[in-house]
Write an enzyme that holds these catalytic residues in place. Structure first.
Site, PDB file in Angstrom:
ATOM      1  N   GLU A 315       0.812  -1.215   0.000  1.00 34.94           N
ATOM      2  CA  GLU A 315       0.000   0.000   0.000  1.00 34.94           C
ATOM      3  C   GLU A 315       0.853   1.277   0.000  1.00 34.94           C
ATOM      4  O   GLU A 315       0.840   2.043   0.952  1.00 34.94           O
ATOM      5  CB  GLU A 315      -0.931   0.007   1.214  1.00 34.94           C
ATOM      6  CG  GLU A 315      -1.935  -1.137   1.213  1.00 34.94           C
ATOM      7  CD  GLU A 315      -2.646  -1.309   2.545  1.00 34.94           C
ATOM      8  OE1 GLU A 315      -3.587  -2.108   2.612  1.00 34.94           O
ATOM      9  OE2 GLU A 315      -2.247  -0.637   3.532  1.00 34.94           O
ATOM     10  N   PRO A 316       1.600   1.541  -1.057  1.00 36.09           N
ATOM     11  CA  PRO A 316       2.356   2.795  -1.104  1.00 36.09           C
ATOM     12  C   PRO A 316       1.427   3.984  -1.300  1.00 36.09           C
ATOM     13  O   PRO A 316       0.444   3.911  -2.036  1.00 36.09           O
ATOM     14  CB  PRO A 316       3.273   2.608  -2.315  1.00 36.09           C
ATOM     15  CG  PRO A 316       2.510   1.657  -3.198  1.00 36.09           C
ATOM     16  CD  PRO A 316       1.787   0.730  -2.263  1.00 36.09           C
ATOM     17  N   ARG A 318       2.545   7.745   0.267  1.00 37.56           N
ATOM     18  CA  ARG A 318       3.514   8.837   0.347  1.00 37.56           C
ATOM     19  C   ARG A 318       4.575   8.729  -0.753  1.00 37.56           C
ATOM     20  O   ARG A 318       4.949   9.729  -1.372  1.00 37.56           O
ATOM     21  CB  ARG A 318       4.188   8.797   1.716  1.00 37.56           C
ATOM     22  CG  ARG A 318       5.266   9.834   1.936  1.00 37.56           C
ATOM     23  CD  ARG A 318       6.173   9.449   3.104  1.00 37.56           C
ATOM     24  NE  ARG A 318       5.423   9.041   4.271  1.00 37.56           N
ATOM     25  CZ  ARG A 318       5.082   9.844   5.260  1.00 37.56           C
ATOM     26  NH1 ARG A 318       5.433  11.111   5.219  1.00 37.56           N
ATOM     27  NH2 ARG A 318       4.413   9.383   6.295  1.00 37.56           N
ATOM     28  N   ARG A 358       2.631  18.845   9.150  1.00 35.91           N
ATOM     29  CA  ARG A 358       3.603  17.810   9.490  1.00 35.91           C
ATOM     30  C   ARG A 358       4.784  18.312  10.338  1.00 35.91           C
ATOM     31  O   ARG A 358       5.203  17.611  11.257  1.00 35.91           O
ATOM     32  CB  ARG A 358       4.111  17.115   8.226  1.00 35.91           C
ATOM     33  CG  ARG A 358       3.017  16.324   7.501  1.00 35.91           C
ATOM     34  CD  ARG A 358       3.596  15.455   6.388  1.00 35.91           C
ATOM     35  NE  ARG A 358       4.411  14.390   6.948  1.00 35.91           N
ATOM     36  CZ  ARG A 358       5.728  14.373   6.899  1.00 35.91           C
ATOM     37  NH1 ARG A 358       6.407  15.352   6.323  1.00 35.91           N
ATOM     38  NH2 ARG A 358       6.398  13.353   7.417  1.00 35.91           N
ATOM     39  N   TYR A 362       5.036  16.243  13.674  1.00 36.30           N
ATOM     40  CA  TYR A 362       6.077  15.216  13.715  1.00 36.30           C
ATOM     41  C   TYR A 362       7.499  15.764  13.727  1.00 36.30           C
ATOM     42  O   TYR A 362       8.449  14.983  13.669  1.00 36.30           O
ATOM     43  CB  TYR A 362       5.949  14.288  12.495  1.00 36.30           C
ATOM     44  CG  TYR A 362       4.572  13.756  12.230  1.00 36.30           C
ATOM     45  CD1 TYR A 362       3.873  13.049  13.215  1.00 36.30           C
ATOM     46  CD2 TYR A 362       3.948  13.953  11.008  1.00 36.30           C
ATOM     47  CE1 TYR A 362       2.608  12.553  12.973  1.00 36.30           C
ATOM     48  CE2 TYR A 362       2.678  13.457  10.757  1.00 36.30           C
ATOM     49  CZ  TYR A 362       2.020  12.769  11.745  1.00 36.30           C
ATOM     50  OH  TYR A 362       0.756  12.278  11.505  1.00 36.30           O
ATOM     51  N   CYS A 389      -0.896  32.190  14.438  1.00 29.92           N
ATOM     52  CA  CYS A 389      -0.541  32.706  15.759  1.00 29.92           C
ATOM     53  C   CYS A 389      -0.025  31.576  16.644  1.00 29.92           C
ATOM     54  O   CYS A 389      -0.621  31.223  17.672  1.00 29.92           O
ATOM     55  CB  CYS A 389      -1.762  33.387  16.382  1.00 29.92           C
ATOM     56  SG  CYS A 389      -1.357  34.412  17.800  1.00 29.92           S
TER      57      CYS A 389
END
Length: 477
Positions: A315-316, A318, A358, A362, A389
């Site tokens: 299941e690629p 990204r 992201r 992360y 902000c």
């Protein structure tokens, strides 16, 4: 400011570039280049022309790049599987990014599509993806989602709990259908990635333990309306190398071998999570090498256990759409911040964590380049930040950019095709940006950008009072 002023502030992996305008191979889409005037060109379209037509922020998808990566993934896994006498099914993980057109690109490249919500399912169906080429994930699928999946004939549902098995068994019986399922398991392998991206360790929400999965399969086989296909294990995301996949497959295959005693187990799905290069310091494993090594490892383990190699699924997501995306921003302000050890330039742009969460979620690292022209200044240690902000609203944490970057310039951030639009929000009441595809000198809109009217229309008091200004004062003394 020159790079020599700030070596202490730069991380070890970030080297001072000889040319702060260069486009690192493996980080930018295959069509990305600078024109004779020094401007960034994507898919045959200049960055300034994209800004003029669509505005900024803007997510640009290089269609040639996405199609090429999808085709490469399909060939890599099917060839690797065929070399060991089995077949491979490759699913595009739609959670990375999904639109009707992108789903069509994937199907045309030979991939299936994986979804994990009703919305993603409807996008796939609207794109013309055959239902039997769809896999449906999720740890808490709603009853209405399961009903819809069975109703349209989704090819595989990946079950995640005992409760879901009971619900799905009843729904399949109601529709007089036979629904194929995989059982998601936690192999206990800890992927070498961010804690929130590791999905096979025990203390988290997805799947069954290995003993629990064995009991789940026994229950599935009791339902006339459920067909058990095999086991599914996804160990995480943004993973380099094959060691984690090898160890996970070995553990799952031991259960696979035991389950063969009770019936067929024709499929094993090893998920995705294949890492990509976000900066020039990243060195991901080439997909052909990755596919060959993973399939060989599974084949070796099957031989050792004395069982036949099942059909394999991957299941690629990204690794297909991530490198195809480039975000364009306009610079609003710049400021030099003096710190112990040197100076850092803060470059503020008209997007931020609302269109790329992201880095905040992360600590993800990105790179950036001046897009509307080539810079003439020396490399300067820079941090690209958003308009929100929040002090954590960082788009690119560490980068060397030309010291003459200023207001009105365009900046491009590569490798934003995956999990940027998918995770986008309206923080600070900021509209989400449009998404366009570029190919062979033409740009076309895939997803329109939101407007302030879109956002304000959801506020009932705002819309009521805008329609009837006198109503605003009702109820006041």
């Amino acid at each position: 400011m020159s790079a020599d002023n700030s070596p202490v502030l730069a991380p070890e992996w970030l080297a001072v570039p000889d040319d702060p305008n260069d486009l690192a191979a493996g980080v930018w889409p295959i069509t990305a280049h600078r024109t004779g005037d020094g401007e960034l060109n994507l898919g045959g379209v200049d960055a300034s022309d994209l800004r003029a037509e669509f505005g900024t922020p803007l997510l640009v998808l290089d269609e040639e790049d996405a199609r090429a990566r999808a085709g490469e993934a399909h060939r890599a896994f099917t060839r690797a599987a065929a070399s060991h006498g089995t077949e491979a099914r490759v699913y595009y993980a739609g959670k990375a990014f999904l639109s009707v057109e992108v789903a069509r690109w994937m199907i045309e490249a030979g991939l299936n599509v994986d979804v994990c919500s009703r919305g993603e399912l409807e996008i796939a169906l609207a794109a013309g993806v055959p239902a039997d080429r769809i896999g449906f994930h999720g740890n808490n699928k709603l009853v209405s989602e399961l009903v819809r999946a069975v109703e349209v004939g989704v090819g595989t549902i990946i079950v995640d709990s005992d409760v879901e098995i009971e619900r799905l068994g009843e729904i399949a019986s109601r529709f007089d259908a036979v629904q194929s399922v995989l059982v998601r398991v936690r192999s206990g392998v800890h992927a070498d990635t961010h804690e929130f991206l590791a999905t096979a360790h025990e203390d988290q929400k997805f799947g069954f333990s290995l003993p629990g999965a064995e009991r789940a399969v026994e229950r599935i086989r009791e339902f006339d309306g459920l067909r058990f296909l095999g086991l599914h294990c996804h160990i995480g995301s943004q993973i380099f190398g094959v060691d984690g996949f090898r160890e996970s497959a070995a553990r799952v295959l031991e259960l696979h071998a035991r389950l063969l005693e009770g019936g067929d187990v024709p499929v094993m799905n090893l998920g995705g999570g294949f890492g990509i290069a976000y900066t020039r310091a990243d060195e991901p494993t080439p997909i052909a090498e990755l596919a060959g090594d993973i399939v060989a490892a599974v084949a070796e383990e099957c031989f050792a256990l004395g069982v036949a190699l099942p059909a394999l699924a991957f299941e690629p997501g990204r690794s297909i759409i991530g490198p195809s995306g480039v975000s364009l921003y306009e610079v609003g302000t710049t400021k030099a911040v003096e710190l112990d050890g040197g100076e850092r330039t803060y470059i503020s742009v008209d997007g931020g964590m609302s269109d790329n969460a992201r880095p905040a979620l992360y600590g993800a690292q990105y790179s950036a380049r001046l897009a509307s022209r080539s810079g003439e200044g020396e490399p300067a240690l820079s941090r690209v930040v958003g308009l929100h902000c929040e002090s954590g609203d960082i788009v690119v944490d560490h980068e060397y950019l030309p010291s003459d970057v200023g207001p009105g310039d365009l900046l491009a951030v590569p490798v934003t095709g995956a999990y940027c639009a998918a995770l986008s929000s309206n923080y600070n009441h900021t509209p989400r940006p449009p998404i366009v595809a570029v190919r062979r000198g033409a740009a076309r809109l895939l997803v329109r950008g939101e407007t302030l009217d879109d956002l304000l229309a959801r506020d009932i008091a705002y819309t009521t009072e805008a329609a009837d200004p006198e109503a605003a004062g009702e109820g006041e003394e």
